[in-house]
Design an enzyme around this catalytic site. Structure first.
Site, PDB file in Angstrom:
ATOM      1  N   HIS A  28       1.153  -1.025  -0.090  1.00  0.00           N
ATOM      2  CA  HIS A  28       0.100  -0.024   0.444  1.00  0.00           C
ATOM      3  C   HIS A  28       0.957   1.549   0.057  1.00  0.00           C
ATOM      4  CE1 HIS A  28      -3.275   2.719   0.898  1.00  0.00           C
ATOM      5  NE2 HIS A  28      -3.053   3.348   1.758  1.00  0.00           N
ATOM      6  N   GLU A 166      -1.541 -11.009   7.975  1.00  0.00           N
ATOM      7  CA  GLU A 166      -1.721  -9.655   8.189  1.00  0.00           C
ATOM      8  C   GLU A 166      -2.717  -9.646   8.864  1.00  0.00           C
ATOM      9  OE1 GLU A 166      -0.052 -10.971   5.918  1.00  0.00           O
ATOM     10  OE2 GLU A 166       1.936 -10.015   6.409  1.00  0.00           O
ATOM     11  N   TYR A 168      -5.912  -8.875   8.926  1.00  0.00           N
ATOM     12  CA  TYR A 168      -7.186  -8.297   8.360  1.00  0.00           C
ATOM     13  C   TYR A 168      -8.534  -9.368   8.139  1.00  0.00           C
ATOM     14  CZ  TYR A 168      -3.373  -4.802   6.137  1.00  0.00           C
ATOM     15  OH  TYR A 168      -2.876  -4.223   6.262  1.00  0.00           O
ATOM     16  N   ARG A 216      -2.782 -14.921   0.054  1.00  0.00           N
ATOM     17  CA  ARG A 216      -2.466 -14.766   0.728  1.00  0.00           C
ATOM     18  C   ARG A 216      -2.689 -15.670   1.622  1.00  0.00           C
ATOM     19  NH1 ARG A 216       1.337  -9.109   2.088  1.00  0.00           N
ATOM     20  NH2 ARG A 216       4.199 -11.054   2.746  1.00  0.00           N
ATOM     21  N   HIS A 254      -0.863  -7.048  11.903  1.00  0.00           N
ATOM     22  CA  HIS A 254      -0.384  -6.254  12.288  1.00  0.00           C
ATOM     23  C   HIS A 254      -0.030  -5.692  13.912  1.00  0.00           C
ATOM     24  CE1 HIS A 254       0.620  -4.623   8.024  1.00  0.00           C
ATOM     25  NE2 HIS A 254      -0.554  -5.102   8.177  1.00  0.00           N
ATOM     26  N   ALA A 312       8.610  -6.676  -1.525  1.00  0.00           N
ATOM     27  CA  ALA A 312       7.681  -5.788  -1.791  1.00  0.00           C
ATOM     28  C   ALA A 312       8.934  -4.887  -1.547  1.00  0.00           C
ATOM     29  CB  ALA A 312       6.552  -5.029  -0.892  1.00  0.00           C
ATOM     30  N   GLN A 341      11.755   3.313   6.976  1.00  0.00           N
ATOM     31  CA  GLN A 341      11.753   5.297   7.115  1.00  0.00           C
ATOM     32  C   GLN A 341      11.355   5.735   6.398  1.00  0.00           C
ATOM     33  OE1 GLN A 341      16.161   4.869   8.985  1.00  0.00           O
ATOM     34  NE2 GLN A 341      15.940   7.207   8.835  1.00  0.00           N
ATOM     35  N   LYS A 565      13.596  18.270  27.718  1.00  0.00           N
ATOM     36  CA  LYS A 565      11.478  18.279  27.827  1.00  0.00           C
ATOM     37  C   LYS A 565      10.693  18.158  27.640  1.00  0.00           C
ATOM     38  CE  LYS A 565      12.117  17.677  22.719  1.00  0.00           C
ATOM     39  NZ  LYS A 565      13.249  16.394  22.899  1.00  0.00           N
ATOM     40  N   GLU A 657      17.398  17.419  12.236  1.00  0.00           N
ATOM     41  CA  GLU A 657      16.322  16.676  11.921  1.00  0.00           C
ATOM     42  C   GLU A 657      16.761  16.199  10.971  1.00  0.00           C
ATOM     43  OE1 GLU A 657      12.298  18.639  11.348  1.00  0.00           O
ATOM     44  OE2 GLU A 657      12.524  19.014  14.125  1.00  0.00           O
TER      45      GLU A 657
HETATM   46  P1  NAP Z   1      17.580  14.699  17.951  1.00  0.00           P
HETATM   47  O1  NAP Z   1      16.176  13.469  17.402  1.00  0.00           O
HETATM   48  O2  NAP Z   1      17.162  15.488  17.120  1.00  0.00           O
HETATM   49  O3  NAP Z   1      17.232  14.793  18.530  1.00  0.00           O
HETATM   50  C1  NAP Z   1      18.516  15.917  19.987  1.00  0.00           C
HETATM   51  C2  NAP Z   1      18.502  15.548  21.625  1.00  0.00           C
HETATM   52  O4  NAP Z   1      19.195  16.582  21.881  1.00  0.00           O
HETATM   53  C3  NAP Z   1      17.104  15.868  21.978  1.00  0.00           C
HETATM   54  O5  NAP Z   1      16.394  15.026  22.763  1.00  0.00           O
HETATM   55  C4  NAP Z   1      17.373  16.765  22.091  1.00  0.00           C
HETATM   56  O6  NAP Z   1      16.396  16.865  23.141  1.00  0.00           O
HETATM   57  C5  NAP Z   1      18.833  17.207  22.908  1.00  0.00           C
HETATM   58  N1  NAP Z   1      19.532  18.156  22.958  1.00  0.00           N
HETATM   59  C6  NAP Z   1      19.090  19.439  21.744  1.00  0.00           C
HETATM   60  N2  NAP Z   1      19.586  20.131  22.152  1.00  0.00           N
HETATM   61  C7  NAP Z   1      20.289  20.219  23.142  1.00  0.00           C
HETATM   62  C8  NAP Z   1      21.395  20.617  24.123  1.00  0.00           C
HETATM   63  N3  NAP Z   1      21.612  22.345  23.287  1.00  0.00           N
HETATM   64  N4  NAP Z   1      21.697  20.858  24.931  1.00  0.00           N
HETATM   65  C9  NAP Z   1      21.203  19.064  25.687  1.00  0.00           C
HETATM   66  N5  NAP Z   1      19.936  18.750  25.135  1.00  0.00           N
HETATM   67  C10 NAP Z   1      20.016  18.946  23.621  1.00  0.00           C
HETATM   68  O7  NAP Z   1      18.727  14.501  16.673  1.00  0.00           O
HETATM   69  P2  NAP Z   1      19.732  13.023  16.953  1.00  0.00           P
HETATM   70  O8  NAP Z   1      19.316  12.166  17.772  1.00  0.00           O
HETATM   71  O9  NAP Z   1      21.130  13.791  17.070  1.00  0.00           O
HETATM   72  O10 NAP Z   1      19.615  12.602  15.075  1.00  0.00           O
HETATM   73  C11 NAP Z   1      19.749  12.956  14.736  1.00  0.00           C
HETATM   74  C12 NAP Z   1      18.585  12.443  13.260  1.00  0.00           C
HETATM   75  O11 NAP Z   1      18.943  10.908  12.918  1.00  0.00           O
HETATM   76  C13 NAP Z   1      17.343  12.570  13.456  1.00  0.00           C
HETATM   77  O12 NAP Z   1      16.238  13.204  12.931  1.00  0.00           O
HETATM   78  C14 NAP Z   1      16.597  11.146  13.158  1.00  0.00           C
HETATM   79  O13 NAP Z   1      16.037  11.196  12.287  1.00  0.00           O
HETATM   80  C15 NAP Z   1      18.153  10.793  12.759  1.00  0.00           C
HETATM   81  N6  NAP Z   1      17.890   9.151  13.579  1.00  0.00           N
HETATM   82  C16 NAP Z   1      17.080   8.372  13.383  1.00  0.00           C
HETATM   83  C17 NAP Z   1      17.476   7.626  14.691  1.00  0.00           C
HETATM   84  C18 NAP Z   1      16.353   5.962  14.586  1.00  0.00           C
HETATM   85  O14 NAP Z   1      15.287   6.322  14.517  1.00  0.00           O
HETATM   86  N7  NAP Z   1      16.606   5.264  15.320  1.00  0.00           N
HETATM   87  C19 NAP Z   1      18.460   6.966  15.139  1.00  0.00           C
HETATM   88  C20 NAP Z   1      19.311   7.571  14.672  1.00  0.00           C
HETATM   89  C21 NAP Z   1      19.701   8.568  13.796  1.00  0.00           C
HETATM   90  P3  NAP Z   1      15.575  17.709  24.155  1.00  0.00           P
HETATM   91  O15 NAP Z   1      15.866  19.190  23.456  1.00  0.00           O
HETATM   92  O16 NAP Z   1      15.009  17.514  24.877  1.00  0.00           O
HETATM   93  O17 NAP Z   1      17.103  18.043  25.176  1.00  0.00           O
HETATM   94 FE1  SF4 Z   2      13.869  -0.203   2.512  1.00  0.00          FE
HETATM   95 FE2  SF4 Z   2      14.296   1.219   3.608  1.00  0.00          FE
HETATM   96 FE3  SF4 Z   2      13.982   1.375   0.728  1.00  0.00          FE
HETATM   97 FE4  SF4 Z   2      11.736   1.453   2.842  1.00  0.00          FE
HETATM   98  S1  SF4 Z   2      12.533   2.368   3.118  1.00  0.00           S
HETATM   99  S2  SF4 Z   2      11.969   0.123   0.619  1.00  0.00           S
HETATM  100  S3  SF4 Z   2      13.003  -0.442   4.410  1.00  0.00           S
HETATM  101  S4  SF4 Z   2      15.892   0.623   2.089  1.00  0.00           S
END
Ligand code: NAP
Ligand code: SF4
Length: 676
Positions: A28, A166, A168, A216, A254, A312, A341, A565, A657
């Site tokens: 989907h 799944e 459904y 399926r 799911h 898929a 993602q 936060k 972000e």
């Molecule tokens: P993030 O998601 O923006 O997190 C930053 C963290 O630091 C927040 O928890 C924030 O919380 C804290 N922070 C920010 N400014 C601060 C300050 N001045 N002092 C103290 N704490 C502070 O960034 P990230 O962890 O670096 O990740 C970067 C990007 O990589 C993300 O956007 C994410 O999408 C991606 N990523 C995702 C994954 C996953 O989903 N598994 C894994 C790795 C990376 P507070 O401000 O509340 O303290």
């Molecule tokens: Fe695969 Fe990630 Fe692409 Fe989804 S976003 S199709 S899980 S590589």
């Protein structure tokens, strides 16, 4: 001689000749919600047909409006819709492929008012309360499947897939969890199987012989009280007798609390359940779930567990999967890394799917793929996801590209991500880019930080800065104390980390570092370990394929994860994977703190005020800073001063972000524009 003789061998099934065993599973995509939706759908499927996929399955189409996944999801119940479907079929046929329509009644998972179910009870994952189907409505629902199948045949589809897994509607009828009816469609085991069997019979009667019917089946429900493997085998036999030509397999409902397709699941983890179905029937069986490479797919066929392999997400990631196999270029396959993602996380956030490693997926009409009007000499600084993706895409368009990377190897932050338990699939993204860069003749300069002067001497037309981001250093007293490390120290430089740790920042990186410190590195490869961790029956035989969860093992460390936060940490994690990460960390006794105020770091540890304003000292050996990132644009001004057109992409453009989805998408789109 091909390395994948079984995967590339033809098969005739249900009167349909398939050139190979590679099937694109139904997904989907929500492309219907974008502008020029119809054109997009045609282009999306045609690309995968041109890529020599043996058979395509469409996304799920509800046979009645109350069975739609959500209000924007497709319903196919009217004659007037046939022409639009015929255009999709024609696009696929012109591209040399064949496509079957999936019929999916979402039952109590339908996020629509008026959704229906065999018995009362809302699904944990849906806020809509279902209405119980009357006996007449059950019969009408069976007829509606047959009606949609007949419309599909009229539109020229090569067949239909009836979605019975799944969790459904059909799956809801087969299980005592959701079917407590006391009429002829509930009660005994036989009565619960009546609904799927009558649907297959009705569909066969509507389409006649020689039209492919795929069913399926839920090969394992992964729900307490779900079907046993013997019961699944019985259903499979009845489905064959009812007139299906081929059985596809689905894994888990799911709402199951066991991950089924995320990267944390070992490849081919569910193959025993598929083999159970295969042994029960004489018609071909298709394997699915966590099969992302040709090696894994070929091994499944070689083991005799299945006759075809449904993929898929891997076909989102690379529409030319089968073509590359035939051309003996399997090392150039852009492999799905099971991150979810850009596909499932997007869909569950009510956005249209694309793919992290292939931003063209679902956006084919936005990428012409034509050679550049003017071939340029381009310098790319930074060999992380953005820099590599730009270099590959630009070189494909005929530009001469030179890539400079300060580290000794390509990959940037992917080299850190790959060290997190369950993220080894990132290796495939590295392999793909390295191979393509080499085949496309991109000139690589690794292991030395390039200067603006050197670039100026290189005679480049334009420069792309993909220098990424560096860790933010928060303004906390004692931040330069010897206890303080950054995530780069831990993940890239191998810094030794003590027994007691505080992590500042509970974003994606903070959670990942917590898992790195607490998790078990076997997760991603060891099927037996995975089953024990998630309470899955060692042989997938018992009710729902579940067993008692393992006794918790003592955590490897004491880890505190903190954010300023208020509210539960982890809200920014992926919609479809964040819960897995959090569950693993709960098992490992991660301690979460929200609403804190950092005061200082000293020999005693990390001093803070908790959410109630009370002073506290976390007596830790190390404080690891994961407080976000800032742009690294060191070369930008110097290059501009020398008159260069400088393009910023990825973390160098905007670190807030940042994720690889945005970085790679931005890179591919710049490559599509540059040079006209
Ligand atoms: P993030 O998601 O923006 O997190 C930053 C963290 O630091 C927040 O928890 C924030 O919380 C804290 N922070 C920010 N400014 C601060 C300050 N001045 N002092 C103290 N704490 C502070 O960034 P990230 O962890 O670096 O990740 C970067 C990007 O990589 C993300 O956007 C994410 O999408 C991606 N990523 C995702 C994954 C996953 O989903 N598994 C894994 C790795 C990376 P507070 O401000 O509340 O303290
Ligand atoms: Fe695969 Fe990630 Fe692409 Fe989804 S976003 S199709 S899980 S590589």
């Amino acid at each position: 001689m091909s390395r994948f003789p079984l995967l590339l061998s033809p098969l005739t099934v249900g009167g349909l000749h398939l050139p190979n065993r590679v099937v694109m599973g139904a997904m989907h995509t929500r492309l219907e919600t974008l502008d020029r939706a119809h054109e997009r759908l045609c282009a999306f499927y045609a690309a995968r047909a041109r890529g020599e996929t043996g058979l395509l399955l469409s996304g799920g189409h509800a046979p009645v409006p109350e069975g739609a996944m959500d209000e924007a999801a497709p319903v196919f119940d009217r004659e007037a819709q046939v022409d639009a479907h015929r255009a999709i079929v024609d696009a696929v046929t012109r591209a040399g492929g064949r496509i079957a329509l999936q019929i999916l009644h979402a039952g109590r998972y339908a996020r629509v008012p008026g959704c229906v179910a065999p018995s009362a009870g809302r699904a944990r994952i849906n806020s809509f309360e279902p209405r119980v189907l009357t006996l007449d409505e059950v019969r009408a629902t069976i007829r509606s499947h047959a009606h949609t199948a007949a419309l599909a045949k009229e539109a020229g589809y090569a067949g239909v897939e009836i979605m019975g897994s799944e969790g459904y509607l059909i799956n809801e009828f087969t299980s005592t969890i959701t079917n407590r009816r006391d009429d002829e469609y509930g009660g005994s085991f036989d009565a619960r199987l009546r609904f799927p069997v009558e649907i297959v019979r009705a569909v066969r009667a509507a389409v006649g012989p020689g039209f492919l019917i795929i069913y399926r089946i839920s090969a394992v429900d992964l729900m307490p009280g779900g079907m046993t493997s013997d019961e699944v085998a019985t259903l499979a036999r009845l489905i064959e007798e009812a007139g299906a030509d081929l059985i596809n397999t689905g894994i888990g409902w799911h709402e199951s609390l066991v991950p089924t397709i995320a990267a944390a699941v070992p490849r081919a983890a569910w193959i025993d359940a598929v083999q159970n179905v295969k042994q029960a029937v004489s018609i071909p069986v298709m394997a699915s779930n966590r099969i992302n490479t040709p090696e894994v797919a070929e091994a499944i066929l070689a083991r005799g567990a299945a006759d075809l392999v449904s993929m898929a997400r891997p076909l989102l990631a690379d529409p030319d999967f089968a073509l590359k196999l035939r051309q003996q270029r399997s090392d150039e396959i852009n492999t799905c890394i099971a991150c979810n993602q850009a596909c499932l996380d997007a869909i569950f956030s009510e956005r249209a799917a694309s793919c992290l490693v292939n931003p063209r997926a679902g956006r084919e009409i936005e990428f012409g793929g034509a050679k550049a009007a003017q071939a340029l000499k381009l310098a790319v600084v930074g060999g992380g996801p953005a820099g590599m993706a730009f270099a590959v895409n630009a070189a494909e368009r005929g530009h001469r590209v030179t890539l400079f990377e300060a580290q000794a190897q390509l990959g940037g932050q992917l080299n850190m991500a790959r060290r997190i338990p369950g993220k080894r699939e990132f290796d495939e993204a590295l392999r793909y880019h390295r191979t393509r860069l080499q085949r496309l003749g991109v000139e690589l300069h690794l292991g030395r930080r390039v200067t603006a002067d050197e670039i100026a001497q290189g005679g480049f037309d334009e420069v792309v800065l993909a220098t990424g981001a560096t860790p933010r250093v928060p303004d906390i007293a004692g931040i330069d104390h010897r206890k303080v490390l950054s995530y780069v120290d831990v993940l890239a430089r191998g810094a030794a980390v003590g027994e007691r740790v505080a992590i500042i920042g509970a974003g994606g990186i903070g959670f990942d570092v917590a898992l790195f410190l607490l998790g078990d590195v076997r997760d991603a490869t060891d099927v037996a370990h995975f089953r024990r961790t998630w309470g899955v029956d060692a042989h997938l035989q018992g009710a729902g394929g579940l067993a008692a969860p393992q006794q918790p093992v003592p955590p490897r460390r004491e880890v505190h994860l903190l954010q300023r936060k208020p509210g539960t940490p982890g809200r920014t994690l992926g919609r479809t994977t964040g819960w897995i990460l959090k569950a693993l960390l709960r098992q490992a006794d991660l301690r979460l703190h929200a609403g804190v105020k950092y005061e200082r770091i000293d020999d005693a540890g990390l001093h803070l005020r908790d959410a109630d304003g009370k002073p506290q000292c976390l007596a830790v050996d190390h404080v690891i800073v994961c407080a976000g990132q800032v742009e690294d644009r060191a070369l930008h001004d110097a290059l501009r001063a020398r008159g260069f057109t400088v393009h910023l992409i990825g973390g160098a453009d905007r670190a807030a972000e940042l994720d690889a989805v945005r970085a790679i998408d931005q890179a591919a789109r710049l490559a599509e524009r540059i040079g006209g």
